[in-house]
Write a protein that holds these residues in place. Structure first.
Motif, PDB file in Angstrom:
ATOM      1  N   THR A 221       0.823  -1.216   0.000  1.00  0.00           N
ATOM      2  CA  THR A 221       0.000   0.000   0.000  1.00  0.00           C
ATOM      3  C   THR A 221       0.855   1.262   0.000  1.00  0.00           C
ATOM      4  O   THR A 221       0.323   2.365  -0.115  1.00  0.00           O
ATOM      5  CB  THR A 221      -0.918   0.043   1.240  1.00  0.00           C
ATOM      6  OG1 THR A 221      -0.107   0.201   2.414  1.00  0.00           O
ATOM      7  CG2 THR A 221      -1.758  -1.216   1.346  1.00  0.00           C
TER       8      THR A 221
ATOM      9  N   GLN B   9       2.309   2.582   2.473  1.00  0.00           N
ATOM     10  CA  GLN B   9       2.033   3.381   3.669  1.00  0.00           C
ATOM     11  C   GLN B   9       2.882   2.962   4.868  1.00  0.00           C
ATOM     12  O   GLN B   9       3.333   3.807   5.628  1.00  0.00           O
ATOM     13  CB  GLN B   9       0.543   3.284   4.031  1.00  0.00           C
ATOM     14  CG  GLN B   9      -0.377   3.891   2.980  1.00  0.00           C
ATOM     15  CD  GLN B   9      -1.788   4.031   3.504  1.00  0.00           C
ATOM     16  OE1 GLN B   9      -2.076   4.893   4.313  1.00  0.00           O
ATOM     17  NE2 GLN B   9      -2.668   3.172   3.029  1.00  0.00           N
TER      18      GLN B   9
ATOM     19  N   ALA C 218       6.474  10.834   0.918  1.00  0.00           N
ATOM     20  CA  ALA C 218       5.131  10.605   1.467  1.00  0.00           C
ATOM     21  C   ALA C 218       5.290  10.072   2.875  1.00  0.00           C
ATOM     22  O   ALA C 218       5.940   9.060   3.086  1.00  0.00           O
ATOM     23  CB  ALA C 218       4.357   9.622   0.600  1.00  0.00           C
TER      24      ALA C 218
ATOM     25  N   THR D 108       1.992   6.398   7.928  1.00  0.00           N
ATOM     26  CA  THR D 108       0.780   6.651   8.704  1.00  0.00           C
ATOM     27  C   THR D 108       1.130   7.374  10.008  1.00  0.00           C
ATOM     28  O   THR D 108       1.902   6.851  10.824  1.00  0.00           O
ATOM     29  CB  THR D 108       0.076   5.325   9.017  1.00  0.00           C
ATOM     30  OG1 THR D 108      -0.128   4.637   7.789  1.00  0.00           O
ATOM     31  CG2 THR D 108      -1.255   5.565   9.702  1.00  0.00           C
TER      32      THR D 108
ATOM     33  N   GLU E  93      -3.140   5.153  -6.355  1.00  0.00           N
ATOM     34  CA  GLU E  93      -3.511   5.931  -5.168  1.00  0.00           C
ATOM     35  C   GLU E  93      -2.258   6.400  -4.434  1.00  0.00           C
ATOM     36  O   GLU E  93      -2.179   7.536  -3.954  1.00  0.00           O
ATOM     37  CB  GLU E  93      -4.388   5.081  -4.242  1.00  0.00           C
ATOM     38  CG  GLU E  93      -5.805   4.862  -4.758  1.00  0.00           C
ATOM     39  CD  GLU E  93      -6.594   3.912  -3.876  1.00  0.00           C
ATOM     40  OE1 GLU E  93      -5.978   3.305  -2.973  1.00  0.00           O
ATOM     41  OE2 GLU E  93      -7.807   3.769  -4.101  1.00  0.00           O
ATOM     42  N   ALA E  94      -1.249   5.515  -4.369  1.00  0.00           N
ATOM     43  CA  ALA E  94       0.015   5.887  -3.721  1.00  0.00           C
ATOM     44  C   ALA E  94       0.744   6.956  -4.530  1.00  0.00           C
ATOM     45  O   ALA E  94       1.325   7.888  -3.961  1.00  0.00           O
ATOM     46  CB  ALA E  94       0.899   4.652  -3.559  1.00  0.00           C
TER      47      ALA E  94
ATOM     48  N   ASN F 145      -0.563   9.251  -6.341  1.00  0.00           N
ATOM     49  CA  ASN F 145      -1.248  10.529  -6.125  1.00  0.00           C
ATOM     50  C   ASN F 145      -0.938  11.110  -4.745  1.00  0.00           C
ATOM     51  O   ASN F 145      -0.794  12.326  -4.588  1.00  0.00           O
ATOM     52  CB  ASN F 145      -2.761  10.353  -6.301  1.00  0.00           C
ATOM     53  CG  ASN F 145      -3.134  10.073  -7.745  1.00  0.00           C
ATOM     54  OD1 ASN F 145      -2.455  10.508  -8.663  1.00  0.00           O
ATOM     55  ND2 ASN F 145      -4.216   9.337  -7.954  1.00  0.00           N
ATOM     56  N   ARG F 146      -0.813  10.240  -3.727  1.00  0.00           N
ATOM     57  CA  ARG F 146      -0.456  10.726  -2.389  1.00  0.00           C
ATOM     58  C   ARG F 146       0.944  11.326  -2.387  1.00  0.00           C
ATOM     59  O   ARG F 146       1.203  12.340  -1.741  1.00  0.00           O
ATOM     60  CB  ARG F 146      -0.529   9.592  -1.360  1.00  0.00           C
ATOM     61  CG  ARG F 146      -1.924   9.170  -0.960  1.00  0.00           C
ATOM     62  CD  ARG F 146      -1.904   8.363   0.334  1.00  0.00           C
ATOM     63  NE  ARG F 146      -1.019   7.201   0.242  1.00  0.00           N
ATOM     64  CZ  ARG F 146      -1.402   6.003  -0.197  1.00  0.00           C
ATOM     65  NH1 ARG F 146      -2.648   5.816  -0.605  1.00  0.00           N
ATOM     66  NH2 ARG F 146      -0.557   5.005  -0.232  1.00  0.00           N
TER      67      ARG F 146
ATOM     68  N   GLU G 212       1.434  14.984  -3.619  1.00  0.00           N
ATOM     69  CA  GLU G 212       1.020  16.061  -2.710  1.00  0.00           C
ATOM     70  C   GLU G 212       2.214  16.649  -1.960  1.00  0.00           C
ATOM     71  O   GLU G 212       2.151  17.765  -1.455  1.00  0.00           O
ATOM     72  CB  GLU G 212       0.000  15.515  -1.703  1.00  0.00           C
ATOM     73  CG  GLU G 212      -1.300  15.027  -2.344  1.00  0.00           C
ATOM     74  CD  GLU G 212      -2.188  14.325  -1.335  1.00  0.00           C
ATOM     75  OE1 GLU G 212      -1.796  14.300  -0.149  1.00  0.00           O
ATOM     76  OE2 GLU G 212      -3.256  13.825  -1.723  1.00  0.00           O
ATOM     77  N   HIS G 213       3.320  15.906  -1.871  1.00  0.00           N
ATOM     78  CA  HIS G 213       4.474  16.335  -1.076  1.00  0.00           C
ATOM     79  C   HIS G 213       5.657  16.745  -1.946  1.00  0.00           C
ATOM     80  O   HIS G 213       6.738  16.997  -1.425  1.00  0.00           O
ATOM     81  CB  HIS G 213       4.920  15.197  -0.135  1.00  0.00           C
ATOM     82  CG  HIS G 213       3.836  14.709   0.762  1.00  0.00           C
ATOM     83  ND1 HIS G 213       3.577  15.268   1.992  1.00  0.00           N
ATOM     84  CD2 HIS G 213       2.918  13.717   0.602  1.00  0.00           C
ATOM     85  CE1 HIS G 213       2.559  14.644   2.559  1.00  0.00           C
ATOM     86  NE2 HIS G 213       2.147  13.691   1.743  1.00  0.00           N
TER      87      HIS G 213
END
Length: 711
Positions: free
Chosen positions: A33, A35, A66, A69, A528-529, A531-532, A535-536
Motif C-alpha cells: 500500500t 504506507q 510521502a 501513517t 492511489e500511492a 497521487n499521495r 502532494e508532497h
C-alpha cells in the motif's frame, strides 16, 4: 516505485541485495500500500516470507516524499507520571484483495482439522469469494490460479460453461444408466486434475455429484478446506487423493514454487532414492528454479472409478461428463482407463473435455492421444463439442497446438451426440418432363451441391471483432503481427479500453479475454500511492515549457494494462517492453485507442545493468511471459542449440522460443525519452517494474534516476 520482487533474483542470491541498493539511494522499503515502512531490521522476515511465497509486490518510496501513517501524540499531562512501558507497534492492516475474505471464528473452529493439515504442510492460504458465492481456499503467494481467483473471482469460466452445455446436451440422447443401490444419483461429473476445485464446485452448484481426483498434497489439503467452507455443496463433492497414469509407477512430483499449484510428474519403474532426488533438484537449483520434490505412486483411472462406485453404490454406471487437465499426462491417464473408454467396466463415459499439450507424456505429439481415443470409439471435436475434427484435419490441429503449446478439445463417443448437419440450399423446382417423339431429351440440370455451413466464431466474454475501419487505419500494425505469425484477438475492458492480446496460450491474454482485467486491484492501489506522493513534491521543470503535468514509467509493459490505465487517468507514459510479440500487440492497442494514443510512448528495449548479450526465452506454454539469459559475448547458433537442449532435458521445457537480443541501461532509456519529449518534467509521477526477476539488474543500470541526478 511499485515493484515485483522474486526470491531468486538476477544479480543477487537473495532480494536483500535489492533492498540494500534501494536504501543506499535513499528509498524506504514499504508494504504494497506504500504506507507502512519496513525498516532494515525486518529484512530477514521479509526475505523468509519471500522464500516461502517465491514472489511478492513491494513499494519503494523516496525518503521524505510521502509520510508514513502518522501517530497521534498522547495528551500532555502537567503532573509527572511514571513512563509507561513501550506499546508494541501494531502490525499493518491486512490488505485484502478484491475477491478475498477472512475466515470467521466459527469456520476456524469447524474446519480446524483442515486448517491444521495446511499448517503442517506449511502452506500460506487465503480464502477467495467467487462470483458464484462459493468460497475456495487458495495459495497466498506465487500461484497463477490462486492469484486470478483472488483478483477476479473466476477461472476458466467460459470453458466451464461451454463444457457443461455439452454435458447437458448428451443427456438428451443417452440414458442415465443404472446403479447397484437405487434410488440412483441423477448425474455424476468426473474431474481428473481438480487443482483448486473451480470445475468441481461449479458442477456441485449445478446439482452434479463429483468424483474429483487430485494428487498434489497442497492442492488436496486446500480442496478439503474448500469443502468444509461450503457445507451446502459438501455432500455432493467426493475427493480422491491420487495421481493417475497408465499403471502403478514410482513418480516424482515436481512443484515449481513460482507456480505452486501446478505440478508435473517424472516417473520410472524403480523407486526414487534420496541421492537421485538430490541430484535431480540440483539441476533446477542451477537454473535458479526453486522446486519442491515429493515421491508418489500413480494409479490407473479404471481402478479409481471401480473403487468410487463400490463406495457409492447409488452412483449410476453412466457418468454425465468428464474434465481432464493434468499437465501433459492426459494420454498416459487414458491408457490406464481401457474399460472406462470401452464402456466395459464399472462405468461408461460419453463425453470428455480435455486439455491437450503439444509435448505430451507417452507420445511425441498429441496425435497419439487422438489415435487412442478414436480407436476407443470417440470423435475429436472442437471445444464446444459440436463440430467434428476428422483425422484428415489432424495435421492442421497439430500445427495449431504446436503454435499455442496447449489447447482444449472435446472427445465424444460416436452416436452420443449427433453432429450438426449442414443445411443444403433449397431445392430448385424442375419443369415437368417433356416427351417429344423425334426430339432427344435434354440432360437434366445439375443439382446444386450442399454448401457446408462453417462453424460459428465463438467470442470470449470480453472479446470483440475488429471493425473494417480499424483494419484500414491499423493496417501497418496488423501486418507487423502477421509477420511475426501472431494470432491476435481484441479485448474490450470494462473501462472501455481496447487491448490487442494473444489468441492462444498466454495467461494474461486469457484472463483479459475472460474477465476484461489483469492486476486491477494492484493498479488502483499503486496509483492511489502515486497521487499521495505528488502532494508532497514539486511537479518539476522541463526543457521546453509548457510542461506535461504527470508522467508514469512502466518497465515491463507486457500487454499494456498499467500503461493504458495511466493514460486513462490523464498521465503520459514511458512504456518499456522488449518482447517483440508484446511490443507489436502494444502498437496495435495504441492504434485502437486514438484518444489515449497521444499519451502513450512505447520504447522497444530490454533493460539491465549494462549493454549485455542476452537470450530471450519464451516458453510457448505462456507466450507473453519471457525471461533473459545474459552473457558477455554474442550468442552463437551452436550455443543456442545447446541451451535449447539443456532446457528440454534438464527443465522439461520442450517448446521454447529462443532469440538473441542486447539489453540497455535504464538511465539511457530515460535520457532518450526526455530528449524525444522535451516537455516531459524531470520528476516522474511514479513507476511500475515487473520484468520476471531482473528488477535488481535494471535498477543497477539506473544510478542517475535513483539518485535524482542529471535528469
Amino acid at each position: 516505485i511499485f515493484s515485483e520482487v522474486w526470491y531468486h533474483i538476477r544479480g543477487g542470491p537473495q532480494p536483500d541485495a535489492y533492498f540494500q541498493l534501494m536504501r543506499a539511494h535513499g528509498y524506504d522499503l514499504r508494504d504494497p500500500t506504500c504506507q507502512h515502512a519496513w525498516p532494515a531490521t525486518q529484512d530477514a522476515a521479509v526475505v523468509a516470507r519471500l522464500g516461502r511465497t517465491r514472489m511478492e509486490n513491494l513499494c519503494f518510496v523516496k525518503l521524505g516524499v510521502a509520510a508514513t501513517t502518522p501517530l497521534v501524540p498522547a495528551p500532555v499531562v502537567p503532573v509527572p507520571v511514571p513512563i509507561p512501558p513501550p506499546v508494541p507497534v501494531p502490525t499493518p492492516r491486512i490488505h485484502l484483495q478484491r475477491h478475498e475474505r477472512l475466515l470467521t471464528d466459527e469456520e476456524r473452529q469447524t474446519c480446524s482439522a483442515e486448517i491444521a493439515a495446511l499448517d503442517e504442510l506449511k502452506i500460506t492460504y487465503a480464502i477467495a469469494k467467487m462470483t458464484t458465492g462459493v468460497s475456495l481456499a487458495v495459495i497466498r503467494g506465487s500461484d497463477i490460479v490462486s492469484g486470478v481467483l483472488l483478483t477476479s473471482g473466476l477461472w476458466e469460466n467460459a470453458e466451464m460453461i461451454q463444457a457443461f452445455q455439452a454435458y447437458n446436451r448428451i443427456m438428451q440422447h443417452n440414458p442415465n444408466g443404472t446403479c447397484a443401490q437405487p434410488p440412483c444419483v441423477d448425474k455424476v461429473f468426473l474431474d481428473v486434475g481438480a487443482n483448486l476445485g473451480t470445475w468441481t464446485v461449479y458442477a456441485a452448484l449445478h446439482g452434479y455429484h463429483t468424483v474429483s481426483v487430485e494428487g498434489s498434497p497442497p492442492n488436496f489439503a486446500l480442496l478439503q478446506l474448500s469443502k468444509c467452507l461450503n457445507p451446502d455443496l459438501a455432500p455432493r463433492i467426493n475427493f480422491v487423493d491420487s495421481f493417475v497414469n497408465e499403471g502403478s509407477e514410482h513418480c516424482l512430483v515436481v512443484c515449481d514454487l513460482a507456480n505452486q499449484g501446478d505440478v508435473t510428474l517424472n516417473c520410472k519403474a524403480e523407486e526414487w532414492t534420496e541421492p537421485a532426488m538430490t541430484a535431480y533438484k540440483a539441476e533446477f537449483t542451477k537454473h535458479n528454479r526453486n522446486v519442491r520434490l515429493t515421491r508418489t505412486m500413480t494409479r490407473q483411472l479404471d481402478t479409481i472409478i471401480a473403487q468410487v462406485l463400490e463406495e457409492h453404490p447409488n452412483f449410476p454406471n453412466v457418468f454425465h461428463g468428464m474434465k481432464i487437465d493434468i499437465e501433459g499426462s492426459e494420454l498416459m491417464a487414458m491408457r490406464g482407463a481401457p474399460k472406462l473408454l470401452a464402456g466395459q467396466g464399472a462405468a461408461e463415459l460419453p463425453i470428455i473435455f480435455s486439455e491437450v499439450w503439444y509435448h505430451i507424456r507417452g507420445g511425441p505429439q498429441p496425435d497419439a492421444y487422438f489415435q487412442l481415443m478414436r480407436a476407443a470409439g470417440y470423435e475429436l471435436r472442437d471445444p464446444s463439442c459440436l463440430w467434428v475434427w476428422f483425422a484428415e484435419q489432424d495435421a492442421a490441429t497439430l500445427a495449431r497446438i504446436m503454435k499455442n503449446g496447449i489447447e482444449n478439445v472435446c472427445f465424444v463417443k460416436k452416436g452420443s451426440i449427433p453432429a450438426p448437419v449442414p443445411q443444403p440450399p433449397p431445392e430448385v423446382a424442375l419443369p415437368p418432363p417433356v416427351v417429344p417423339a423425334p426430339v432427344p431429351v435434354p440432360e437434366p440440370a445439375p443439382v446444386p451441391v450442399p454448401v457446408p455451413v462453417p462453424a460459428p466464431v465463438v467470442l470470449a466474454k470480453h472479446e470483440r471483432h475488429i471493425t473494417d475501419a480499424e483494419r484500414q487505419t491499423c493496417s501497418a500494425e496488423i501486418a507487423a503481427l502477421v509477420g511475426l505469425n501472431i494470432e491476435y484477438a481484441i479485448v474490450k475492458t470494462p473501462l472501455g479500453i481496447s487491448l490487442a492480446v494473444m489468441r492462444g496460450n498466454d495467461i494474461v491474454s486469457k484472463a483479459l479475454l475472460e474477465y476484461g482485467q489483469w492486476e486491477h486491484p494492484d493498479t488502483v492501489q499503486a496509483f492511489e500511492a502515486y497521487n499521495r506522493a505528488v502532494e508532497h513534491r514539486e511537479k518539476g521543470t522541463c526543457a521546453q515549457p509548457p510542461c506535461v503535468d504527470k508522467v508514469f514509467l512502466d518497465i515491463g509493459t507486457n500487454l499494456g494494462t498499467w500503461s493504458f490505465y495511466a493514460a486513462l487517468q490523464g498521465m503520459h507514459t514511458v512504456s518499456v517492453e522488449g518482447s517483440p510479440p508484446n511490443f507489436a500487440l502494444l502498437q496495435l492497442s495504441k492504434c485502437l485507442n486514438p484518444l489515449l494514443a497521444p499519451r502513450i510512448n512505447l520504447i522497444h528495449a530490454f533493460v539491465s545493468e549494462g549493454s549485455e548479450h542476452c537470450l530471450i526465452m519464451c516458453d510457448l506454454s505462456n507466450q507473453g511471459d519471457i525471461m533473459l539469459n545474459c552473457q558477455d559475448h554474442e550468442w552463437t547458433e551452436p550455443e543456442m542449440v545447446v541451451h535449447r537442449e539443456m532446457l528440454r532435458v534438464k527443465e522439461g521445457r520442450r517448446n521454447v522460443l529462443l532469440k538473441p537480443t542486447v539489453t540497455r541501461r535504464l538511465d539511457d532509456v530515460i535520457a532518450e525519452a526526455l530528449a524525444a519529449h522535451p516537455n516531459f518534467p524531470n520528476v516522474f509521477r511514479g513507476m511500475k517494474i515487473d520484468i520476471e526477476g531482473s528488477e535488481l539488474m535494471a535498477m543497477r543500470g539506473a544510478p542517475k534516476l535513483l539518485a535524482g541526478q542529471e535528469f
